[in-house]
Motif scaffolding. Structure first.
Motif, PDB file in Angstrom:
ATOM      1  N   ARG A  80       9.967   1.845   0.823  1.00  0.00           N
ATOM      2  CA  ARG A  80      10.284   0.435   0.592  1.00  0.00           C
ATOM      3  C   ARG A  80       9.184  -0.488   1.129  1.00  0.00           C
ATOM      4  O   ARG A  80       8.901  -1.520   0.579  1.00  0.00           O
ATOM      5  CB  ARG A  80      11.615   0.060   1.273  1.00  0.00           C
ATOM      6  N   HIS A  81       8.584  -0.054   2.253  1.00  0.00           N
ATOM      7  CA  HIS A  81       7.624  -0.937   2.902  1.00  0.00           C
ATOM      8  C   HIS A  81       6.176  -0.493   2.734  1.00  0.00           C
ATOM      9  O   HIS A  81       5.283  -1.067   3.341  1.00  0.00           O
ATOM     10  CB  HIS A  81       7.954  -1.045   4.405  1.00  0.00           C
ATOM     11  N   GLY A  82       5.968   0.507   1.916  1.00  0.00           N
ATOM     12  CA  GLY A  82       4.610   0.968   1.660  1.00  0.00           C
ATOM     13  C   GLY A  82       3.904   1.511   2.889  1.00  0.00           C
ATOM     14  O   GLY A  82       2.707   1.311   3.081  1.00  0.00           O
ATOM     15  N   LEU A  83       4.668   2.206   3.725  1.00  0.00           N
ATOM     16  CA  LEU A  83       4.068   2.743   4.949  1.00  0.00           C
ATOM     17  C   LEU A  83       3.334   4.042   4.684  1.00  0.00           C
ATOM     18  O   LEU A  83       3.682   4.790   3.774  1.00  0.00           O
ATOM     19  CB  LEU A  83       5.159   3.002   5.998  1.00  0.00           C
ATOM     20  N   GLU A  84       2.363   4.282   5.498  1.00  0.00           N
ATOM     21  CA  GLU A  84       1.654   5.553   5.404  1.00  0.00           C
ATOM     22  C   GLU A  84       2.573   6.660   5.904  1.00  0.00           C
ATOM     23  O   GLU A  84       3.409   6.469   6.776  1.00  0.00           O
ATOM     24  CB  GLU A  84       0.399   5.508   6.287  1.00  0.00           C
ATOM     25  N   CYS A  85       2.426   7.827   5.301  1.00  0.00           N
ATOM     26  CA  CYS A  85       3.254   8.975   5.650  1.00  0.00           C
ATOM     27  C   CYS A  85       2.384   9.941   6.451  1.00  0.00           C
ATOM     28  O   CYS A  85       1.529  10.621   5.894  1.00  0.00           O
ATOM     29  CB  CYS A  85       3.714   9.623   4.342  1.00  0.00           C
TER      30      CYS A  85
END
Length: 891
Positions: free
Chosen positions: A289-294
């Motif tokens: 949802r927040h475009g965070l790095e994995c």
RNA sequence: GGGCACGUAGCUCAGUUGGUUAGAGCGCCUGCUUCACACGCAGGAGGUCCCCAGUUCGAGUCUGGGCGUGCCCACCA
């Protein structure tokens, strides 16, 4: 007929089991015009040995199948086994490890050769055991989920679903089993409460002068190495000042944004959550949802990987210890609380499942589930007991996409091929794939190495076993199947998947009815399992007590759909029942020989009616009675089987055979033979009743009935080759012979009353006493006159029909008659005591009946038959009370 | 958190549509080596149908609440 004195099942069962199979007795006929009854076995794992659960299930099914066959249905019970992907692979891996062979060293092809070799050697065990316990399967149609035909069905189904857009490949968070190194489905995860801790960790806020920090709570501190944000609830006023800020991830130094997301529960912990998209399903979703790095910090064996810096190579639990240690040293652990959390474990390896982002294949379930729901809602498939339908709906309505790829070697390899440009084609064969590749101007680089979830192929079992996707005779004849009988434990794993795939592939739900049974538990109601060491081995029990006793105990111990609590003594109890049957038939045979009666050859076993006594021209009462009972019990047993009330079947037949056939019919026959009636029709009737009883019992006790039936009908011309092929007794007429039943009921009541009086007054058991019976009921008088011999034989009393009230004697009143026994002086005191006891009881019931009748509303509103019966009873109680008082004063 | 069951004799459990004095097996007690069966025969004792309230002329059975037990699903950082 020579029979041993005691029944020894182990001497006869194996031979019959073998003969049934050799003779192909249970072969279904796809060209027959008889009505069909079909069922596919829930295929047991090839790795398996028969356990009580299998035996319970196959006993129930066998009862239905044998009964359906005997009532003229074209029966197919299709047997087979499941390749059981993970289970088998693990087993063979262990097997090879003992020989010092590592599957990774020998490679996929070699390993699979070993698995097949193993399957050839041991895979037949459970099938052999099913044969041994008499499961009446069509062994000519045995299937295995990895047979070429079934594998073709799997590819066909996969391709069709793919073409319909119902299969996709993608990168998602799945349950990863770090032991078997494969993804597993949600259903293969078992949750278990575990004592753990909740750590409160401080993350410093960036750019804050006064060392401000946020505190996050976590049960898995080691995953902080992969944090890429912290989150707060957007509406939480405590943390409004943090919106748009950043914090520093300790030990790593990464700058983490503070994000706002509604998935945060302000009540839990501190209200601030660390977000680790690579290692937690909720965080993964939030990350998207927040475009965070994995940031993945664990490898496939759940060890810290290269991204974990100095913790690299540590196991996840060791890493947890070290991370906490280091944070503590830095003063970043605010506190630690005890915390109970639910840990998901792999059903197979037992290790804690690691949420892991990886590329997998999925089935889109929503539309498939819709159709499966409608099939049950519309009643095209009915689930019994009905309460399971709710569970089924519940699960289907909340279904999630099904992860079907497994990183294993043993199983159906996914029919997908990758091309040079990284795209892939899904095809029925390599040729098709190559053609498609060529069309795209590409070449195949490799085939997908993943295999399918075991339940994918078993989901096709009801039709893949019958030749689908070809339009075969079997499929047209036996599909959809009539019934599925299975445990609730695989309702979602298996039944739900068969419903979805069956409807999607064939357009029809695979079963008309689904009968759900319970689990077999030990005497302490614990689930039987190898690890608990509480398993009762069915084959051991079978050797010790006989298959018939074991299956009788199983089906008799469980109400419809409920669990079985199995005790060995109960099995032993039904061995005595088998012994009773054995001896009853032995007696019939011995009597026959002693009487030197002619060989019994009635023209038609099925339609036999009791024959008249050659002298009187009348059918003896006991024969009229037993044939009436046989007819009614046949109807009852049939009804119960049809409704899957197996324990009722057991109860009805047990009671009939022991307490009617043996206790009364045979005893009456003994007396009438003792009187010297050696005429052939009397013998024929008894033999026919015995033969019919055996047929009645056959579905539930196949071995002993087959053995005895064969001996009993040895010389009967034109009989079928097996009792299994004979017909199930049917009811002669709706209510049998009520007159005969009434007379025998009176006879039994007379005898029982006399015995009861005798025992209570401690009158000597064998001494012949005189008695009079008083009654106005014509049937009672008839019995008293016609059956005096029987009464004398069974109760040791000489019966006379009396006039006037009995006095000075031991008497007892029943609804139908008064019975008075001539009483020696010495027993007066005992009789007084007995009468007083009766009186107390009667006064009580009379009072309640009177109260009832005084209630006007009862009299006006209750159905007349009920009111009448209460009235009659009361009159009866009152007259009894009167008589007892009179008798007491006379003493 | 959501859902499903269950609670009846010492034990394991039946009890289908509300209706006469609630059943079975095992166990227990008494008496019987009666020539099919001692793996037998005959007889017997044993129940507040978990508790409370309600509906009903009438509740083991239907409704609500409580207590207790088991299971399934979802999932809590």
């Amino acid at each position: 007929m020579q029979l041993a004195k005691a029944y020894e099942p182990s001497r006869i069962e194996p031979a019959w089991a073998e003969r049934w199979v050799e003779q192909d007795l249970f072969r279904a006929d796809s060209s027959s015009s008889k009505p069909v009854f079909s069922l596919v076995i829930p295929p047991p794992n090839v790795t398996g040995a028969l356990h009580m659960g299998h035996m319970f299930e196959s006993s129930q099914v066998d009862i239905t199948m044998r009964w359906q066959r005997m009532r003229g249905r074209n029966v197919l019970w299709l047997p087979g086994t499941d390749h059981a992907g993970i289970a088998t692979q693990m087993l063979v891996e262990r097997h090879l490890a003992k020989q010092g062979i590592d599957r990774r060293e020998i490679g996929r092809e070699k390993f699979l050769q070993h698995v097949w070799a193993w399957k050839e050697e041991y895979g037949g065990r459970i099938v052999g055991q099913l044969k041994r316990v008499g499961a009446s399967c069509d062994w000519t149609r045995e299937r295995f989920t990895m047979d070429p035909g079934l594998s073709r069905a799997v590819r066909e189904c996969f391709v069709r679903l793919y073409e319909q857009g119902l299969i996709y490949r993608g990168e998602y968070m799945v349950n990863w089993d770090p032991g078997t190194l494969t993804a597993i489905s949600d259903l293969e995860v078992e949750y278990e409460e575990q004592q753990g801790h909740l750590w409160y960790l401080r993350y410093p806020v960036c750019g804050s002068a006064d060392s401000e920090h946020v505190v996050v709570a976590t049960t898995r501190p080691e995953t902080m190495l992969g944090d890429t944000a912290v989150a707060v609830h957007p509406a939480d006023p405590r943390f409004a000042h943090l919106h748009g800020e950043f914090v520093t991830l300790p030990l790593v130094g990464r700058r983490l944004p503070v994000i706002c997301d509604e998935f945060v529960d302000p009540q839990f912990g501190t209200g601030i959550v660390k977000v680790t998209p690579a290692h937690d399903p909720n965080d993964f979703a939030a990350g998207q949802r927040h475009g965070l790095e994995c940031v993945t910090v664990l490898d496939e064996e759940a060890r810290i990987n290269d991204r974990g810096g100095k913790y690299r190579g540590l196991d996840r639990y060791e890493a947890r210890r070290r991370v906490v240690e280091d944070l503590t040293a830095l003063g970043l652990v605010e506190k630690v609380e005890d915390y109970t959390n639910n840990v998901g474990r792999s059903q197979r390896s037992g290790l804690a499942v690691e949420p892991r982002v990886s590329t997998q294949w999925f089935v889109k379930t929503e539309t498939l589930a819709d159709a499966a729901i409608r099939a049950v809602e519309s009643g095209r498939t009915r689930i019994v007991p009905g309460q399971w339908e709710r569970n089924y709906f519940e699960w289907m309505r909340n279904i999630r996409d099904w992860c079907i790829s497994r990183q294993l070697w043993w199983g159906h390899r996914i029919p997908a091929w990758y091309l040079e440009d990284g795209s892939f084609v899904v095809a029925r064969s390599r040729q098709d794939a190559e053609a498609e590749a060529a069309r795209r101007g590409q070449r195949i680089t490799r085939r997908e190495t993943d295999v399918l979830d075991t339940w994918f192929s078993s989901g096709l079992w009801p039709f893949s076993t019958m030749g689908w996707p070809d339009d075969t005779e079997d499929l047209r004849t036996f599909y959809p199947t009539s019934l599925l009988n299975t445990g609730f434990d695989i309702l979602f794993f298996w039944v739900a998947r068969m419903m979805m795939l069956g409807i999607a592939m064939t357009g029809e739900p695979p079963f008309a009815k689904v009968c759900i049974h319970g689990l077999v538990r030990d005497a302490d109601k614990q689930k039987m399992s190898k690890t608990k060491g509480n398993v009762i081995d069915p084959i051991l029990m079978t050797d010790r007590y006989g298959t018939d006793a074991v299956r009788f105990a199983l089906v008799a111990s469980a109400g419809q759909g409920s669990d079985v609590v199995l005790k060995e003594e109960r099995i032993a109890g039904y061995r005595t029942f088998a012994n009773k049957i054995w001896n009853a038939v032995r007696f019939v045979g011995m009597s026959l020989e002693k009487a030197g009666a002619e060989v019994w050859t009635p023209p038609d076993l099925a339609a036999f009616r009791p024959l008249p006594d050659e002298r009187t021209g009348r059918v003896p009462l006991e024969d009229q009675w037993i044939f009436s009972r046989l007819s009614k019990v046949a109807a009852e047993a049939s009804e119960h089987i049809e409704q899957f009330r197996y324990h009722e079947v057991a109860g009805v037949l047990y009671h009939f055979f022991w307490h009617e056939f043996c206790d009364w019919y045979i005893e009456l026959k003994k007396l009438s033979f003792a009187e010297g009636s050696g005429l052939s029709n009397a013998w024929r009737n008894m033999l026919a009743a015995t033969e019919r009883s055996l047929r009645l019992l056959h579905p539930i006790m196949p071995f002993i009935t087959e053995d005895l039936w064969q001996r009993l009908t040895e010389n009967t011309a034109g009989r079928p080759s097996s009792i299994a092929l004979s017909s199930y007794p049917v009811s002669i007429s709706e209510d049998g012979d009520p007159k005969a039943e009434r007379l025998v009921e009176i006879l039994r009541s007379l005898v029982a009353t006399a015995r009861n009086l005798r025992a209570e007054l401690k009158l000597p058991a064998s001494e012949m006493l005189s008695a009079t019976v008083h009654s106005e009921i014509p049937e009672v008088l008839q019995v008293a006159r016609q059956c005096s011999g029987a009464v004398a034989g069974l109760a040791r009393i000489r019966l006379a029909v009396g006039t006037g009230a009995p006095s000075g004697q031991a008497s007892r009143h029943t609804a139908d008659f008064d019975l008075a026994i001539e009483l020696p002086e010495a027993h007066r005191a005992a009789m007084r005591k007995s009468l007083e006891k009766q009186l107390a009881k009667l006064v009580k019931v009379a009072r309640s009946a009177r109260t009832k009748l005084r209630n006007e509303q009862f009299v006006t509103k209750a159905p007349p038959r009920v009111v009448d019966s209460v009235r009659t009873s009361l009159a009866d109680y009152e007259s009894q009370v009167e008589r007892i008082r009179a008798a007491l004063s006379g003493l």
